[in-house]
Design a protein around this motif. Sequence first.
Motif, PDB file in Angstrom:
ATOM      1  N   ASP A 100       0.852  -1.192   0.000  1.00  0.00           N
ATOM      2  CA  ASP A 100       0.000   0.000   0.000  1.00  0.00           C
ATOM      3  C   ASP A 100       0.884   1.237   0.000  1.00  0.00           C
ATOM      4  O   ASP A 100       1.697   1.412   0.901  1.00  0.00           O
ATOM      5  N   THR A 101       0.749   2.074  -1.015  1.00  0.00           N
ATOM      6  CA  THR A 101       1.481   3.349  -1.073  1.00  0.00           C
ATOM      7  C   THR A 101       0.495   4.513  -1.168  1.00  0.00           C
ATOM      8  O   THR A 101       0.830   5.569  -1.681  1.00  0.00           O
ATOM      9  N   SER A 102      -0.710   4.327  -0.646  1.00  0.00           N
ATOM     10  CA  SER A 102      -1.759   5.343  -0.795  1.00  0.00           C
ATOM     11  C   SER A 102      -1.751   6.402   0.301  1.00  0.00           C
ATOM     12  O   SER A 102      -2.455   7.401   0.197  1.00  0.00           O
ATOM     13  N   VAL A 103      -0.951   6.224   1.350  1.00  0.00           N
ATOM     14  CA  VAL A 103      -0.944   7.167   2.461  1.00  0.00           C
ATOM     15  C   VAL A 103       0.131   8.226   2.250  1.00  0.00           C
ATOM     16  O   VAL A 103       1.312   7.906   2.117  1.00  0.00           O
ATOM     17  N   TRP A 117       1.321  -5.270   3.810  1.00  0.00           N
ATOM     18  CA  TRP A 117       0.289  -6.000   4.541  1.00  0.00           C
ATOM     19  C   TRP A 117       0.361  -7.468   4.149  1.00  0.00           C
ATOM     20  O   TRP A 117       0.415  -7.798   2.975  1.00  0.00           O
ATOM     21  N   ALA A 118       0.340  -8.344   5.134  1.00  0.00           N
ATOM     22  CA  ALA A 118       0.398  -9.785   4.880  1.00  0.00           C
ATOM     23  C   ALA A 118      -0.917 -10.428   5.292  1.00  0.00           C
ATOM     24  O   ALA A 118      -1.612  -9.963   6.188  1.00  0.00           O
ATOM     25  N   LYS A 119      -1.212 -11.511   4.610  1.00  0.00           N
ATOM     26  CA  LYS A 119      -2.377 -12.328   4.921  1.00  0.00           C
ATOM     27  C   LYS A 119      -1.921 -13.777   4.835  1.00  0.00           C
ATOM     28  O   LYS A 119      -1.236 -14.152   3.882  1.00  0.00           O
ATOM     29  N   GLU A 120      -2.272 -14.572   5.821  1.00  0.00           N
ATOM     30  CA  GLU A 120      -1.869 -15.976   5.823  1.00  0.00           C
ATOM     31  C   GLU A 120      -2.424 -16.684   4.594  1.00  0.00           C
ATOM     32  O   GLU A 120      -3.581 -16.495   4.226  1.00  0.00           O
ATOM     33  N   ARG A 121      -1.565 -17.470   3.951  1.00  0.00           N
ATOM     34  CA  ARG A 121      -2.009 -18.295   2.825  1.00  0.00           C
ATOM     35  C   ARG A 121      -2.724 -19.518   3.363  1.00  0.00           C
ATOM     36  O   ARG A 121      -2.376 -20.040   4.419  1.00  0.00           O
ATOM     37  N   LEU A 122      -3.680 -19.973   2.605  1.00  0.00           N
ATOM     38  CA  LEU A 122      -4.330 -21.229   2.954  1.00  0.00           C
ATOM     39  C   LEU A 122      -3.360 -22.364   2.652  1.00  0.00           C
ATOM     40  O   LEU A 122      -2.597 -22.299   1.692  1.00  0.00           O
ATOM     41  N   SER A 123      -3.404 -23.403   3.451  1.00  0.00           N
ATOM     42  CA  SER A 123      -2.543 -24.551   3.181  1.00  0.00           C
ATOM     43  C   SER A 123      -2.927 -25.161   1.840  1.00  0.00           C
ATOM     44  O   SER A 123      -4.047 -24.985   1.351  1.00  0.00           O
ATOM     45  N   LEU A 124      -2.008 -25.884   1.237  1.00  0.00           N
ATOM     46  CA  LEU A 124      -2.273 -26.507  -0.065  1.00  0.00           C
ATOM     47  C   LEU A 124      -3.449 -27.466   0.008  1.00  0.00           C
ATOM     48  O   LEU A 124      -4.245 -27.551  -0.922  1.00  0.00           O
ATOM     49  N   SER A 125      -3.589 -28.176   1.122  1.00  0.00           N
ATOM     50  CA  SER A 125      -4.709 -29.113   1.246  1.00  0.00           C
ATOM     51  C   SER A 125      -6.041 -28.373   1.305  1.00  0.00           C
ATOM     52  O   SER A 125      -7.027 -28.811   0.721  1.00  0.00           O
ATOM     53  N   VAL A 126      -6.067 -27.235   1.993  1.00  0.00           N
ATOM     54  CA  VAL A 126      -7.291 -26.433   2.049  1.00  0.00           C
ATOM     55  C   VAL A 126      -7.585 -25.847   0.674  1.00  0.00           C
ATOM     56  O   VAL A 126      -8.730 -25.852   0.219  1.00  0.00           O
ATOM     57  N   GLN A 127      -6.560 -25.351  -0.022  1.00  0.00           N
ATOM     58  CA  GLN A 127      -6.760 -24.821  -1.372  1.00  0.00           C
ATOM     59  C   GLN A 127      -7.336 -25.898  -2.291  1.00  0.00           C
ATOM     60  O   GLN A 127      -8.258 -25.629  -3.056  1.00  0.00           O
ATOM     61  N   GLN A 128      -6.803 -27.106  -2.204  1.00  0.00           N
ATOM     62  CA  GLN A 128      -7.290 -28.205  -3.041  1.00  0.00           C
ATOM     63  C   GLN A 128      -8.736 -28.533  -2.703  1.00  0.00           C
ATOM     64  O   GLN A 128      -9.562 -28.755  -3.597  1.00  0.00           O
ATOM     65  N   SER A 129      -9.069 -28.569  -1.423  1.00  0.00           N
ATOM     66  CA  SER A 129     -10.439 -28.860  -0.998  1.00  0.00           C
ATOM     67  C   SER A 129     -11.409 -27.813  -1.542  1.00  0.00           C
ATOM     68  O   SER A 129     -12.514 -28.136  -1.971  1.00  0.00           O
ATOM     69  N   LEU A 130     -10.996 -26.544  -1.494  1.00  0.00           N
ATOM     70  CA  LEU A 130     -11.853 -25.471  -2.007  1.00  0.00           C
ATOM     71  C   LEU A 130     -12.075 -25.612  -3.506  1.00  0.00           C
ATOM     72  O   LEU A 130     -13.163 -25.357  -4.007  1.00  0.00           O
ATOM     73  N   PRO A 172      -9.712  -7.351   7.490  1.00  0.00           N
ATOM     74  CA  PRO A 172      -9.410  -7.793   8.855  1.00  0.00           C
ATOM     75  C   PRO A 172      -8.383  -8.922   8.918  1.00  0.00           C
ATOM     76  O   PRO A 172      -7.712  -9.093   9.929  1.00  0.00           O
ATOM     77  N   GLU A 173      -8.226  -9.681   7.835  1.00  0.00           N
ATOM     78  CA  GLU A 173      -7.269 -10.782   7.816  1.00  0.00           C
ATOM     79  C   GLU A 173      -5.830 -10.319   7.619  1.00  0.00           C
ATOM     80  O   GLU A 173      -4.893 -11.059   7.887  1.00  0.00           O
ATOM     81  N   HIS A 174      -5.630  -9.107   7.126  1.00  0.00           N
ATOM     82  CA  HIS A 174      -4.281  -8.596   6.859  1.00  0.00           C
ATOM     83  C   HIS A 174      -3.639  -8.041   8.129  1.00  0.00           C
ATOM     84  O   HIS A 174      -4.320  -7.479   8.986  1.00  0.00           O
ATOM     85  N   PHE A 175      -2.317  -8.190   8.219  1.00  0.00           N
ATOM     86  CA  PHE A 175      -1.561  -7.620   9.328  1.00  0.00           C
ATOM     87  C   PHE A 175      -0.291  -6.991   8.772  1.00  0.00           C
ATOM     88  O   PHE A 175       0.237  -7.400   7.745  1.00  0.00           O
ATOM     89  N   LEU A 176       0.189  -5.959   9.455  1.00  0.00           N
ATOM     90  CA  LEU A 176       1.330  -5.181   8.985  1.00  0.00           C
ATOM     91  C   LEU A 176       2.630  -5.937   9.219  1.00  0.00           C
ATOM     92  O   LEU A 176       2.843  -6.508  10.294  1.00  0.00           O
ATOM     93  N   ILE A 177       3.504  -5.955   8.187  1.00  0.00           N
ATOM     94  CA  ILE A 177       4.823  -6.561   8.357  1.00  0.00           C
ATOM     95  C   ILE A 177       5.954  -5.578   8.039  1.00  0.00           C
ATOM     96  O   ILE A 177       7.104  -5.869   8.328  1.00  0.00           O
TER      97      ILE A 177
END
Length: 119
Positions: free
Chosen positions: A56-59, A102-115, A82-87
Amino acid sequence: MIKQLKRVDLPEDLCWWFHPELHSIDPMTTCDEERGYTTEEWELLQVNGNIDIVIDTSVDLEEIDPNANGEWKGYTPTPPSPEHFLIAAFDTEHWDQAVLWWAKERLSLSVQQSLKEVS
């Protein structure tokens, strides 16, 4: 090496702040602002921390640091979701804006496959 970068408490002054575990996932051991990350290094950074990063470079820096004294005390940035957090929070000579990672946790590969199977 850590397997998942997590949310941490932010300091009072965010100017030139980086997540305390960022160094453990960063393929660039020294910051080279002029060169920046290659595409491969940027992807490796995200894979190593199991995160997706939004920049984000909007500020406008004038809003955060009107006296240009290098202090961002009291500044509380708003995450893209709400899922993002500052790094990372810093400025550069190239822009008059703050640079927020801003970071957001990636879904695990197994969860991605299930989706994928459900959709």
